[in-house]
Enzyme design. Structure first.
Site, PDB file in Angstrom:
ATOM      1  N   PRO A  53       0.764  -1.264   0.045  1.00  0.00           N
ATOM      2  CA  PRO A  53      -0.149   0.077  -0.097  1.00  0.00           C
ATOM      3  C   PRO A  53       0.950   1.351  -0.030  1.00  0.00           C
ATOM      4  CG  PRO A  53       0.016  -1.107   2.143  1.00  0.00           C
ATOM      5  CD  PRO A  53       0.651  -1.859   1.388  1.00  0.00           C
ATOM      6  N   ASP A  54       0.422   2.433  -0.775  1.00  0.00           N
ATOM      7  CA  ASP A  54       0.907   3.513  -0.424  1.00  0.00           C
ATOM      8  C   ASP A  54       0.654   4.194   0.627  1.00  0.00           C
ATOM      9  OD1 ASP A  54      -1.464   4.524  -0.841  1.00  0.00           O
ATOM     10  OD2 ASP A  54      -1.035   5.722  -2.690  1.00  0.00           O
ATOM     11  N   PHE A  55       1.032   5.430   1.174  1.00  0.00           N
ATOM     12  CA  PHE A  55       0.793   6.483   2.218  1.00  0.00           C
ATOM     13  C   PHE A  55      -0.651   6.722   2.308  1.00  0.00           C
ATOM     14  CE2 PHE A  55       5.204   7.314   4.187  1.00  0.00           C
ATOM     15  CZ  PHE A  55       5.296   5.962   4.771  1.00  0.00           C
ATOM     16  N   ARG A  56      -0.890   7.493   1.112  1.00  0.00           N
ATOM     17  CA  ARG A  56      -1.924   8.414   1.285  1.00  0.00           C
ATOM     18  C   ARG A  56      -3.174   8.328   0.595  1.00  0.00           C
ATOM     19  NH1 ARG A  56       2.921  10.760   1.479  1.00  0.00           N
ATOM     20  NH2 ARG A  56       3.584  11.977   3.340  1.00  0.00           N
ATOM     21  N   ASN A 127      11.023   5.001  -2.495  1.00  0.00           N
ATOM     22  CA  ASN A 127      10.578   3.664  -1.955  1.00  0.00           C
ATOM     23  C   ASN A 127      11.593   2.974  -1.084  1.00  0.00           C
ATOM     24  OD1 ASN A 127       8.264   4.546  -3.123  1.00  0.00           O
ATOM     25  ND2 ASN A 127       8.171   2.987  -4.883  1.00  0.00           N
ATOM     26  N   ASP A 129      11.384  -0.269  -0.590  1.00  0.00           N
ATOM     27  CA  ASP A 129      10.963  -1.570  -0.752  1.00  0.00           C
ATOM     28  C   ASP A 129      12.086  -2.592  -1.746  1.00  0.00           C
ATOM     29  OD1 ASP A 129      10.484  -0.913  -3.456  1.00  0.00           O
ATOM     30  OD2 ASP A 129       8.172  -0.661  -2.855  1.00  0.00           O
ATOM     31  N   HIS A 146      14.844   7.978   0.444  1.00  0.00           N
ATOM     32  CA  HIS A 146      14.373   7.857   1.757  1.00  0.00           C
ATOM     33  C   HIS A 146      14.984   6.716   2.463  1.00  0.00           C
ATOM     34  CE1 HIS A 146      10.647  10.573   0.753  1.00  0.00           C
ATOM     35  NE2 HIS A 146      11.928  11.007   0.939  1.00  0.00           N
TER      36      HIS A 146
END
Ligand code: CNA
Length: 370
Positions: A53-56, A127, A129, A146
């Site tokens: 899932p993304d954040f927003r 990302n 991941d 990040h």
């Protein structure tokens, strides 16, 4: 540059570089100008179809689903001060996000294809991941702005923590502590940038690259986290920028050579690949990331190797037999010559070989020689 207007460009304004504000026009630009320096900027939206899932995104995003972690506010899960007091929510999430559980999407493969074609200058990703690496983009082409799960260390003394131990702890859903033992009991955290932490040095080192790009592709990001969010504005004014995203974000769409492909990333990159004539290559590259295919290849490989080994063995044996037949033919010829000589010499001759090769005397064809 950083404060450009975000209002959409007037439809009547013609693009400066492109023949039109379409993906086909961008493909034409790439081919005609032999574009080689593409900068790609990505976010969580390129991994949602992999199941992360993304954040927003409302309802499906992580922030909308963190209630079970009982956080005071959603972002706390990536807040360094909160982590110091309560690392459990982060490690619950880390268990779900840890690399190795997900397959890259066709969008990751599209970036990998850009690299294979010699057109990728740099990928800036938010990302964590590691799916870009999984898809075959080399580490030196990626700026993980990040950070990522690739390495980890103690948050107090910064001692690195071993990868295998980390994997074990995350699988067991346990919180790892510094390996220095009694002298430091600090918490260990993957080298993911939390709110309140500095970005990796590689981000700053490569920050001038967007200005050198001859095309920028921005995909799957809300462009809300700074300083990453300002990268698209560092692209030169006359350089085309393509946004592939569910929604319009940042200032994308405000310049004459901005192209918006609003919709999901995977559909967008397939359309892009169609326009470039790369679709089959893209699908093939993506298929190589399919664990079922990898497993099939793995199972077939020993069979193939066995078959190849058998073929090699047969070939070698054939050569050996040929060689020994040739050898024995020559040896026979020599022997026959010697025996022939022997016939012509006296029986008392010590050089005669008939006592050594009696079978040759029995040979029908040799009879006249005897
Ligand atoms: P975000 O703020 O959640 O925004 C995601 C954006 O992608 C939104 O604009 C969505 O509309 C869009 N989007 C979602 N799904 C799709 C899709 N299938 N196709 C096209 N567009 C889509 O995420 P950002 O990356 O902008 O925010 C930065 C954060 C998210 C970084 O700090 C990351 O570390 C963090 N994050 C990363 C991951 C990951 O590594 N996969 C997952 C979740 C969050």
């Amino acid at each position: 540059m950083g404060n450009e207007s975000s209002s959409p460009v007037d439809e009547a304004t013609p693009p400066a570089r492109l023949h039109g504000r379409t993906v086909e026009a961008v493909a034409q630009y790439i081919k005609e100008k032999e574009v080689k320096n593409i900068v790609v900027m990505t976010g969580a939206g390129i991994s949602t179809s992999a199941g992360i899932p993304d954040f927003r995104s409302p309802e499906t995003g992580l922030y909308a689903n963190l209630a079970r972690l009982k956080l005071p506010y959603a972002e706390a899960v990536f807040d360094i001060s909160y982590f110091r007091n309560n690392p459990y929510p982060f490690y619950t999430l880390a268990h779900e996000l840890y690399p190795g559980r997900y397959r890259p999407t066709v969008t990751h493969s599209f970036i990998s294809l850009l690299h294979k074609k010699g057109k990728l200058l740099k990928l800036f990703t938010q990302n964590i991941d590691c799916l870009e690496r999984e898809a075959g983009v080399p580490a030196d082409k990626i700026v993980e702005a990040h950070g990522s799960f690739a390495t980890q260390r103690c948050i107090e003394c910064h001692t690195e923590y071993p990868d295998d131990l980390m994997k074990e702890m995350i699988n067991k859903k346990e919180v790892p502590h510094c390996i220095r033992g009694k002298s430091c009991k600090g918490l260990v955290k993957p080298d993911i940038v939390f709110f309140g932490e500095a970005l990796p040095e590689s981000f700053h080192r490569n920050r001038s690259l967007p200005a050198r790009a001859d095309l920028a592709i921005i995909m799957g990001t809300s462009l809300t986290v700074q300083p990453f969010a300002s990268l698209p504005s560092l692209v030169r004014e006359d350089t085309p920028r393509v946004l592939i995203n569910l929604e319009r974000v940042g200032s994308l769409g405000s310049r004459p050579d901005d192209v918006l492909l609003l919709g999901d990333c995977d559909t967008g990159v397939r359309k892009f690949a169609d326009a470039l004539g790369w679709r089959d290559e893209l699908e093939e590259l993506w298929e190589n990331t399919n664990p079922d295919k990898r497993e099939r290849d793995r199972q077939e490989e020993p069979l193939k190797t066995r078959q190849e080994r058998l073929d090699e063995e047969v070939e070698k044996l054939t050569k050996d037999i040929d060689a020994s037949l040739k050898l024995s033919g020559e040896a026979n010829r020599r022997i026959k010559e010697e025996l022939h000589l022997e016939q012509q010499t006296t029986s008392a001759d010590t050089t005669n070989l008939s006592h050594v090769y009696p079978h040759l005397r029995a040979n029908k064809s040799d009879k006249p020689c005897l």
